[in-house]
Design an enzyme around this catalytic site. Structure first.
Site, PDB file in Angstrom:
ATOM      1  N   LYS A  68     -17.065 -23.800  23.899  1.00 44.81           N
ATOM      2  CA  LYS A  68     -17.607 -22.637  23.175  1.00 44.81           C
ATOM      3  C   LYS A  68     -17.158 -21.372  23.884  1.00 44.81           C
ATOM      4  O   LYS A  68     -17.308 -21.254  25.092  1.00 44.81           O
ATOM      5  CB  LYS A  68     -19.145 -22.710  23.200  1.00 44.81           C
ATOM      6  CG  LYS A  68     -19.822 -21.567  22.483  1.00 44.81           C
ATOM      7  CD  LYS A  68     -20.094 -21.949  21.042  1.00 44.81           C
ATOM      8  CE  LYS A  68     -20.493 -20.782  20.189  1.00 44.81           C
ATOM      9  NZ  LYS A  68     -19.365 -19.968  19.682  1.00 44.81           N
ATOM     10  N   LYS A  92     -22.115 -20.430  32.049  1.00 42.58           N
ATOM     11  CA  LYS A  92     -23.139 -19.702  31.283  1.00 42.58           C
ATOM     12  C   LYS A  92     -23.907 -20.652  30.348  1.00 42.58           C
ATOM     13  O   LYS A  92     -25.124 -20.616  30.285  1.00 42.58           O
ATOM     14  CB  LYS A  92     -22.483 -18.574  30.475  1.00 42.58           C
ATOM     15  CG  LYS A  92     -23.496 -17.668  29.813  1.00 42.58           C
ATOM     16  CD  LYS A  92     -22.875 -16.567  28.978  1.00 42.58           C
ATOM     17  CE  LYS A  92     -22.174 -15.544  29.809  1.00 42.58           C
ATOM     18  NZ  LYS A  92     -21.759 -14.365  29.030  1.00 42.58           N
ATOM     19  N   LYS A 104     -12.364 -20.277  25.862  1.00 43.11           N
ATOM     20  CA  LYS A 104     -12.063 -18.852  25.670  1.00 43.11           C
ATOM     21  C   LYS A 104     -10.674 -18.727  25.072  1.00 43.11           C
ATOM     22  O   LYS A 104      -9.803 -19.557  25.350  1.00 43.11           O
ATOM     23  CB  LYS A 104     -12.089 -18.109  27.013  1.00 43.11           C
ATOM     24  CG  LYS A 104     -12.357 -16.637  26.872  1.00 43.11           C
ATOM     25  CD  LYS A 104     -13.796 -16.399  26.500  1.00 43.11           C
ATOM     26  CE  LYS A 104     -14.248 -14.984  26.551  1.00 43.11           C
ATOM     27  NZ  LYS A 104     -15.704 -14.868  26.453  1.00 43.11           N
ATOM     28  N   THR A 188     -28.128 -10.276  22.673  1.00 43.95           N
ATOM     29  CA  THR A 188     -27.780 -10.129  24.092  1.00 43.95           C
ATOM     30  C   THR A 188     -28.710  -9.123  24.773  1.00 43.95           C
ATOM     31  O   THR A 188     -29.214  -9.372  25.872  1.00 43.95           O
ATOM     32  CB  THR A 188     -26.298  -9.718  24.242  1.00 43.95           C
ATOM     33  OG1 THR A 188     -25.521 -10.663  23.503  1.00 43.95           O
ATOM     34  CG2 THR A 188     -25.860  -9.737  25.688  1.00 43.95           C
ATOM     35  N   ASN A 220     -23.865  -1.969  21.785  1.00 43.05           N
ATOM     36  CA  ASN A 220     -24.775  -2.966  21.214  1.00 43.05           C
ATOM     37  C   ASN A 220     -25.778  -3.469  22.262  1.00 43.05           C
ATOM     38  O   ASN A 220     -26.997  -3.425  22.045  1.00 43.05           O
ATOM     39  CB  ASN A 220     -23.932  -4.117  20.640  1.00 43.05           C
ATOM     40  CG  ASN A 220     -24.779  -5.309  20.271  1.00 43.05           C
ATOM     41  OD1 ASN A 220     -25.155  -6.100  21.135  1.00 43.05           O
ATOM     42  ND2 ASN A 220     -25.124  -5.435  19.008  1.00 43.05           N
ATOM     43  N   SER A 346     -25.620 -17.662  19.264  1.00 42.51           N
ATOM     44  CA  SER A 346     -24.448 -18.316  18.654  1.00 42.51           C
ATOM     45  C   SER A 346     -24.722 -19.818  18.502  1.00 42.51           C
ATOM     46  O   SER A 346     -24.364 -20.432  17.492  1.00 42.51           O
ATOM     47  CB  SER A 346     -23.217 -18.154  19.545  1.00 42.51           C
ATOM     48  OG  SER A 346     -22.643 -16.904  19.341  1.00 42.51           O
TER      49      SER A 346
HETATM   50  P1  NAD Z   1     -19.966  -2.051  22.935  1.00 46.15           P
HETATM   51  O1  NAD Z   1     -18.523  -1.749  22.725  1.00 46.15           O
HETATM   52  O2  NAD Z   1     -20.887  -2.087  21.774  1.00 46.15           O
HETATM   53  O3  NAD Z   1     -20.576  -0.968  23.957  1.00 46.15           O
HETATM   54  C1  NAD Z   1     -19.998  -0.617  25.159  1.00 46.15           C
HETATM   55  C2  NAD Z   1     -20.612   0.705  25.591  1.00 46.15           C
HETATM   56  O4  NAD Z   1     -20.116   1.040  26.880  1.00 46.15           O
HETATM   57  C3  NAD Z   1     -20.270   1.891  24.697  1.00 46.15           C
HETATM   58  O5  NAD Z   1     -21.410   2.700  24.524  1.00 46.15           O
HETATM   59  C4  NAD Z   1     -19.235   2.663  25.488  1.00 46.15           C
HETATM   60  O6  NAD Z   1     -19.220   4.048  25.199  1.00 46.15           O
HETATM   61  C5  NAD Z   1     -19.732   2.405  26.887  1.00 46.15           C
HETATM   62  N1  NAD Z   1     -18.728   2.636  27.901  1.00 46.15           N
HETATM   63  C6  NAD Z   1     -17.403   2.354  27.877  1.00 46.15           C
HETATM   64  N2  NAD Z   1     -16.832   2.767  29.015  1.00 46.15           N
HETATM   65  C7  NAD Z   1     -17.823   3.301  29.771  1.00 46.15           C
HETATM   66  C8  NAD Z   1     -17.865   3.891  31.052  1.00 46.15           C
HETATM   67  N3  NAD Z   1     -16.780   4.020  31.792  1.00 46.15           N
HETATM   68  N4  NAD Z   1     -19.066   4.318  31.499  1.00 46.15           N
HETATM   69  C9  NAD Z   1     -20.173   4.184  30.766  1.00 46.15           C
HETATM   70  N5  NAD Z   1     -20.207   3.643  29.558  1.00 46.15           N
HETATM   71  C10 NAD Z   1     -19.035   3.215  29.061  1.00 46.15           C
HETATM   72  O7  NAD Z   1     -19.984  -3.402  23.774  1.00 46.15           O
HETATM   73  P2  NAD Z   1     -21.192  -4.427  23.913  1.00 46.15           P
HETATM   74  O8  NAD Z   1     -21.058  -5.471  22.884  1.00 46.15           O
HETATM   75  O9  NAD Z   1     -22.453  -3.694  24.071  1.00 46.15           O
HETATM   76  O10 NAD Z   1     -20.809  -5.143  25.300  1.00 46.15           O
HETATM   77  C11 NAD Z   1     -21.068  -4.531  26.557  1.00 46.15           C
HETATM   78  C12 NAD Z   1     -20.818  -5.521  27.671  1.00 46.15           C
HETATM   79  O11 NAD Z   1     -21.648  -6.665  27.475  1.00 46.15           O
HETATM   80  C13 NAD Z   1     -19.395  -6.066  27.771  1.00 46.15           C
HETATM   81  O12 NAD Z   1     -19.136  -6.320  29.136  1.00 46.15           O
HETATM   82  C14 NAD Z   1     -19.470  -7.382  27.045  1.00 46.15           C
HETATM   83  O13 NAD Z   1     -18.469  -8.291  27.470  1.00 46.15           O
HETATM   84  C15 NAD Z   1     -20.845  -7.841  27.468  1.00 46.15           C
HETATM   85  N6  NAD Z   1     -21.429  -8.841  26.571  1.00 46.15           N
HETATM   86  C16 NAD Z   1     -21.663  -8.536  25.261  1.00 46.15           C
HETATM   87  C17 NAD Z   1     -22.238  -9.485  24.435  1.00 46.15           C
HETATM   88  C18 NAD Z   1     -22.569  -9.171  23.015  1.00 46.15           C
HETATM   89  O14 NAD Z   1     -23.223  -9.991  22.377  1.00 46.15           O
HETATM   90  N7  NAD Z   1     -22.196  -8.011  22.485  1.00 46.15           N
HETATM   91  C19 NAD Z   1     -22.543 -10.764  24.934  1.00 46.15           C
HETATM   92  C20 NAD Z   1     -22.314 -11.046  26.289  1.00 46.15           C
HETATM   93  C21 NAD Z   1     -21.757 -10.062  27.087  1.00 46.15           C
END
Ligand code: NAD
Length: 413
Positions: A68, A92, A104, A188, A220, A346
Site C-alpha cells: 500500500k 507506518k 510506493k 490525517t 490539508n 485509505s
Molecule cells: P498541502 O499541499 O495541502 O499543504 C502544504 C502546506 O505547507 C501549504 O499550506 C503550503 O503553503 C505550506 N508550505 C509549503 N512550503 C512551506 C514552507 N517552506 N514553510 C511553511 N509552510 C510551507 O499538503 P498536505 O496534504 O497538507 O501535506 C502536508 C505534509 O503532510 C506533507 O509532508 C505530506 O507528505 C504529509 N502527509 C499528508 C497526508 C495527507 O493525507 N494529505 C498524509 C500523510 C502525510
C-alpha cells in the site's frame, strides 16, 4: 530530502535490527523491496511531440498484507527515494496495525509543466503499465505529492478497462462518487489531533492546562489538525504557509485565517508577522510541522524551543537533528504514527469498497480514533519500558517486530 533517503532508511533498520536481534538474513530481506519495477512512460504531448518520463513502483513487504502506498509526481523522484518511502510505508502500516505492507510509486515529472490532458494521459499510462503488478489483493496505490483524487479516478478507469471488471478497491483516495471514503479529507489532521490528545493525557503538566500549539503549514493536514484542536479549546498561537507565518499569543482564529488566505492567497497580514524560521523556534508546548520534509535540521535544531514535536508532515526532522532533540529532552512523536490517519482511512476506503457497504463520516472518525489510540498506547508502552530510545525508534521497534513475526510465521526467513 537531505542525504540519500534509502541509505537513511537502511541505517534506521540496522539500528532497530540490533535492538530486536534480527538475523542477518532477516535484515537483508527487509532492507530491499520484494519487487521493484521501472520503465519509461511515453505519452503524446498536446503539440504532437512524444515525451518520455521515468516511472517507478517499489513493493517493500507483503508479509502483513498487500502493498500500500502513494504515487508521487515530482521532478526530484529517484529510485532510492521510492524504495525508502516504500519501506517507511511498511513501518507506518505496521505501527497503525493495519493489514498492509509498504509500497510506493513515482514519476519523474513536474506536473506544472503539463496541461490537464497531458496529465491525464500520463496518469493513464502509469496505470496501464502498473496493471501487471497492482490490484486490490496485491498492491493498492493512492495519491501522494502532486497527485490527487482526480488522478486516482483516471487511473481506476484505465485499470478497469484492462481488467474488464470493477475492482474499485485497487486504488484509494478516490472521489466519493466512485467509492472514496467519507472523512478522507480530514483523516490525517484528525489522526494528528487524536495523537495530540493522547500525548496530552500522558504528560502530567497538561492534565490541567492544555498545551499551546504552533503549526507549520496550513494545507490539508495543518488546517484540519488546528481546527480539531481549536474546537476543543487548545490554543494555536502561530501558523504558516509558504509565504510566511502569523503569530498571536492570545490564540489565532483559524476560520478568520482561512477567509484571509482565500482573499489574499496567504495567511500573512492578519496577525503579527513572523518568518517561517522564527515560527519554528517559538517558545511553545507543541510544534506541529505539517508542510515539508527536512525543516528541523542542523541549522535550527539547537534553537527549537518547543517541548514536544508532533510530526504531521513526512520526514520533517533530519536523522542527526532527531538525536540532538533527544539529547535536549524534546520528545518527537514520529510521522509514522502521527500522520497515519491518512493511510488508515485509505484502509477504510478499501474495506468499504470490498464489502460494498459505506459508512457515515462519524463512523469513520470513530474507527479512526480507535486505531490511533491503540497505536499510540502501544508505542507509549514500549517507551515506558525503553525510555532511552527515541519515540521514532520505539515505533520502529514495534513496526519491524510485527513484520518480522509475520515473515517468520509464513516461513519466509
Ligand atoms: P498541502 O499541499 O495541502 O499543504 C502544504 C502546506 O505547507 C501549504 O499550506 C503550503 O503553503 C505550506 N508550505 C509549503 N512550503 C512551506 C514552507 N517552506 N514553510 C511553511 N509552510 C510551507 O499538503 P498536505 O496534504 O497538507 O501535506 C502536508 C505534509 O503532510 C506533507 O509532508 C505530506 O507528505 C504529509 N502527509 C499528508 C497526508 C495527507 O493525507 N494529505 C498524509 C500523510 C502525510
Amino acid at each position: 530530502m537531505l542525504g540519500n533517503p534509502y541509505k537513511n532508511a537502511k541505517a534506521q533498520l540496522k539500528e532497530v535490527s540490533k535492538i530486536i536481534g534480527l538475523t542477518a538474513k532477516e535484515y537483508d530481506y527487509l532492507s530491499k523491496p520484494e519487487h521493484f519495477y521501472k520503465t519509461k512512460l511515453k505519452i503524446k504531448l498536446d503539440n504532437g511531440e512524444l515525451a518520455a518520463f521515468s516511472a517507478f513502483r517499489s513493493q517493500h513487504s507483503s508479509s502483513r498484507g498487500p502493498y500500500k502506498g502513494g504515487i508521487r509526481f515530482h521532478p526530484g523522484v529517484t529510485e532510492d527515494e521510492v524504495k525508502a518511502l516504500s519501506m517507511w510505508m511498511s513501518w507506518k502500516c505496521s505501527v497503525a496495525g493495519i493489514p498492509y505492507g509498504g509500497g510506493k510509486g513515482g514519476i519523474v515529472v513536474d506536473p506544472k509543466m503539463l496541461s490537464k490532458t497531458e496529465l491525464e494521459r500520463l496518469s493513464r499510462a502509469y496505470a496501464r503499465w502498473a496493471s501487471k503488478f497492482i490490484g486490490c489483493w496485491i498492491d493498492i496505490p493512492a495519491p501522494d505529492v502532486n497527485t490527487d483524487s482526480q488522478i486516482m479516478a483516471w487511473m481506476v478507469d484505465e485499470y478497469e478497462k484492462i481488467q474488464n471488471y470493477n475492482p474499485r478497491a485497487s486504488f484509494t483516495g478516490k472521489p466519493i462518487e466512485i467509492g472514496g471514503s467519507e472523512g478522507r479529507e480530514e483523516a490525517t489532521g484528525l489522526g494528528g489531533f487524536y495523537t495530540l490528545e493522547n500525548l496530552t493525557k500522558k504528560i502530567k503538566k497538561f492534565r490541567n492546562k492544555k498545551p499551546t500549539i504552533v503549526v507549520q503549514g496550513m494545507g490539508n493536514v495543518g488546517y484540519w489538525f488546528a481546527k480539531f484542536a481549536l474546537d476543543v479549546g487548545y490554543k494555536v498561537i502561530a501558523i504558516s504557509d509558504s509565504k510566511g507565518a502569523v503569530y498571536n499569543p492570545k490564540g489565532i482564529d483559524i476560520e478568520k485565517v482561512v477567509r484571509h488566505k482565500e482573499k489574499t492567497g496567504s495567511v500573512v497580514g492578519i496577525y503579527d508577522e513572523l518568518t517561517n524560521d522564527q515560527l519554528l523556534t517559538l517558545d511553545v508546548d507543541v510544534l506541529a510541522p505539517a508542510a515539508l520534509e527536512n525543516v528541523i535540521t542542523g541549522k535550527n535544531v539547537q534553537k527549537i524551543n518547543a517541548k514536544f514535536i508532533i510530526e504531521l508532515a513526512n520526514g520533517p526532522t533530519t536523522p542527526d537533528s532527531d538525536k540532538i532533540l533527544q539529547k535536549r529532552g524534546i520528545l518527537v512523536v514520529p510521522d509514522v504514527l502521527a500522520n497515519a490517519g491518512g493511510v488508515t482511512v485509505s484502509y477504510f476506503e478499501w474495506v468499504q469498497n470490498l464489502s460494498g457497504y459505506y459508512w457515515e463520516k462519524r463512523e469513520v472518525f470513530k474507527k479512526l480514533k480507535k486505531i490511533m489510540d491503540k497505536a499510540f498506547n502501544e508505542m507509549w508502552k514500549v517507551h515506558v519500558e525503553k525510555p532511552q530510545l527515541t519515540l521514532r525508534m520505539t515505533a520502529y521497534v514495534t513496526a519491524v517486530s510485527r513484520v518480522v513475526s509475520a515473515m517468520r510465521v509464513l516461513g519466509r526467513v
